[in-house]
Design a protein around this motif. Structure first.
Motif, PDB file in Angstrom:
ATOM      1  N   LYS A 109      25.298  20.209  18.483  1.00  0.00           N
ATOM      2  CA  LYS A 109      24.559  20.388  19.854  1.00  0.00           C
ATOM      3  C   LYS A 109      24.572  18.815  20.735  1.00  0.00           C
ATOM      4  O   LYS A 109      24.896  18.949  21.926  1.00  0.00           O
ATOM      5  CB  LYS A 109      23.300  20.781  19.699  1.00  0.00           C
ATOM      6  N   TRP A 159      26.427  18.285  24.165  1.00  0.00           N
ATOM      7  CA  TRP A 159      25.936  17.958  25.462  1.00  0.00           C
ATOM      8  C   TRP A 159      26.400  16.674  25.927  1.00  0.00           C
ATOM      9  O   TRP A 159      26.560  16.454  27.319  1.00  0.00           O
ATOM     10  CB  TRP A 159      24.388  17.745  25.350  1.00  0.00           C
ATOM     11  N   ALA A 212      21.302  13.275  25.548  1.00  0.00           N
ATOM     12  CA  ALA A 212      21.694  14.315  24.606  1.00  0.00           C
ATOM     13  C   ALA A 212      20.490  14.348  23.386  1.00  0.00           C
ATOM     14  O   ALA A 212      20.324  15.493  22.681  1.00  0.00           O
ATOM     15  CB  ALA A 212      23.136  14.318  24.010  1.00  0.00           C
ATOM     16  N   LEU A 257      18.034  16.940  24.427  1.00  0.00           N
ATOM     17  CA  LEU A 257      18.861  18.345  24.653  1.00  0.00           C
ATOM     18  C   LEU A 257      19.253  18.936  23.552  1.00  0.00           C
ATOM     19  O   LEU A 257      19.212  20.097  23.343  1.00  0.00           O
ATOM     20  CB  LEU A 257      20.207  18.120  25.778  1.00  0.00           C
ATOM     21  N   GLU A 258      19.507  18.029  22.312  1.00  0.00           N
ATOM     22  CA  GLU A 258      19.962  18.592  21.231  1.00  0.00           C
ATOM     23  C   GLU A 258      18.933  19.669  20.345  1.00  0.00           C
ATOM     24  O   GLU A 258      19.220  20.252  19.468  1.00  0.00           O
ATOM     25  CB  GLU A 258      20.147  17.475  20.131  1.00  0.00           C
TER      26      GLU A 258
END
Length: 221
Positions: A82, A86, A105, A108-109
């Motif tokens: 992920k 991202w 990121a 967002l991960e």
């Protein structure tokens, strides 16, 4: 379900147990090493290890090394997947610079939708490497393989192509930009100083000097 902190521990263990980002576990990770990497106290690490062991994500005995279980490794690879997708999305579609994407990121991960990540992967054309040259695991946990070596190990009068960087900190990436070094840059080794490993190189026809610390953190073919 894991908390964000638990996911960060799993990802840290996967990182520390890997050699040159090949993600193959070696002999395990020490508690103090994990604490230093996460910048927390060893006692904090020990408390978290108890929780992760209860969830069958790590194997750990008191004073012993820490190893991810098969389930822990799968979880860690999913988080890394992920994160790197991202980063790739942010760079290629939103035009962020490669020194800007890591921290975004990191947030967002932790989004839990596997369907979203699979759709981003498809949208990006199933990339194998992120903007820093790191391999992106697929949705089965398979990792692209390729041969690399540190720039510091390249012989004199050899040309090589930059494939990845080992240090993704903002300061290091910005310094590489000042040197006009990016993924796929061609570097030719002109001289190596025996005393400290400093390299005199040519980058796109221009002379430059790279410290051993810099050349140790650049992976090439």
């Amino acid at each position: 379900m894991l908390t964000q902190v638990e996911e960060n521990y799993i990802k840290a263990l996967l990182h520390l147990a890997s050699q040159d980002r090949a993600m193959t576990q070696q002999e395990g990770v020490g508690t103090n090493d994990l604490a230093a990497y996460l910048q927390v106290k060893p006692s904090t690490v020990n408390e978290m290890l108890k929780r992760l062991k209860e969830k069958e994500l790590v194997n750990h005995k008191k004073y012993g090394k820490i190893n991810l279980t098969a389930a822990g490794t799968r979880t860690g690879l999913g988080i890394v997947r992920k994160h790197r997708l991202w980063e790739t999305f942010l760079c290629t579609k939103l035009e962020f610079d490669w020194d800007e994407v890591h921290d975004i990121a990191e947030q967002l991960e932790h989004i839990r939708s596997d369907k979203l990540i699979d759709k981003i992967d498809k949208f990006l054309g199933y990339p194998k490497y992120d903007p820093h040259g790191d391999p992106i695991p697929d949705n089965h946990g398979n990792i692209p393989k390729r041969d690399t070596q540190k720039l510091s190990n390249v012989g004199l009068d050899h040309s090589c192509r930059v494939l990845a960087v080992r240090d993704t900190s903002t300061a290091f990436l910005q310094y590489l930009e000042q040197l006009n070094i990016a993924i796929n840059t061609i570097i030719e080794i002109k001289e190596k100083i025996p005393y400290d490993g400093t390299l005199r190189v040519e980058i796109d026809g221009k002379a430059a000097v790279l410290s051993n610390k810099v050349s140790e953190n650049i992976l090439v073919e």
